[in-house]
Write a protein that holds these residues in place. Sequence first.
Motif, PDB file in Angstrom:
ATOM      1  N   LEU A  80      71.636 -24.308  30.632  1.00 15.16           N
ATOM      2  CA  LEU A  80      71.538 -24.337  28.736  1.00 15.16           C
ATOM      3  C   LEU A  80      70.414 -25.357  28.257  1.00 15.16           C
ATOM      4  O   LEU A  80      70.041 -24.902  27.067  1.00 15.16           O
ATOM      5  N   LYS A 112      66.938 -23.654  26.949  1.00 11.57           N
ATOM      6  CA  LYS A 112      67.023 -22.202  26.203  1.00 11.57           C
ATOM      7  C   LYS A 112      65.976 -21.401  26.191  1.00 11.57           C
ATOM      8  O   LYS A 112      64.622 -22.277  26.402  1.00 11.57           O
ATOM      9  N   GLY A 113      65.991 -20.153  26.187  1.00 10.81           N
ATOM     10  CA  GLY A 113      64.869 -19.525  26.146  1.00 10.81           C
ATOM     11  C   GLY A 113      64.227 -19.149  27.752  1.00 10.81           C
ATOM     12  O   GLY A 113      63.753 -18.021  28.107  1.00 10.81           O
ATOM     13  N   ARG A 114      64.281 -19.779  28.869  1.00  5.31           N
ATOM     14  CA  ARG A 114      64.135 -19.511  30.219  1.00  5.31           C
ATOM     15  C   ARG A 114      65.696 -19.331  31.089  1.00  5.31           C
ATOM     16  O   ARG A 114      65.091 -19.359  32.309  1.00  5.31           O
ATOM     17  N   GLY A 115      66.402 -19.193  30.922  1.00  8.83           N
ATOM     18  CA  GLY A 115      67.559 -18.444  31.806  1.00  8.83           C
ATOM     19  C   GLY A 115      67.720 -16.925  31.606  1.00  8.83           C
ATOM     20  O   GLY A 115      66.819 -16.858  31.071  1.00  8.83           O
ATOM     21  N   ASN A 129      70.845 -17.834  36.699  1.00 11.34           N
ATOM     22  CA  ASN A 129      71.127 -19.504  36.565  1.00 11.34           C
ATOM     23  C   ASN A 129      71.478 -19.996  37.871  1.00 11.34           C
ATOM     24  O   ASN A 129      71.245 -21.218  38.124  1.00 11.34           O
TER      25      ASN A 129
END
Length: 80
Positions: free
Chosen positions: A19, A22-25, A31
Amino acid sequence: MNLLIFLIIGALAGWLAGLVMKGRGFGVLINMVVGVLGAFFGGWLLPKLGVSFGGDIGVFITAFIGAVLLLAIIGLIKKA
């Protein structure tokens, strides 16, 4: 029982790191796996840097920091 608690804490830390990053999960399940791996990574790295946390909250903080670092590293590799 301690291993189960460790896995649960790592999974929660990975979810939270996903969370935050963001954008890298990579989705909730991956995760959570990254969180468990991050717990090991953070447990290895932070003492080498002279940082340590105690108790269950400390394990969570360590896992969270490790998961965020792993997601950042994986994100950099994924871009290349």
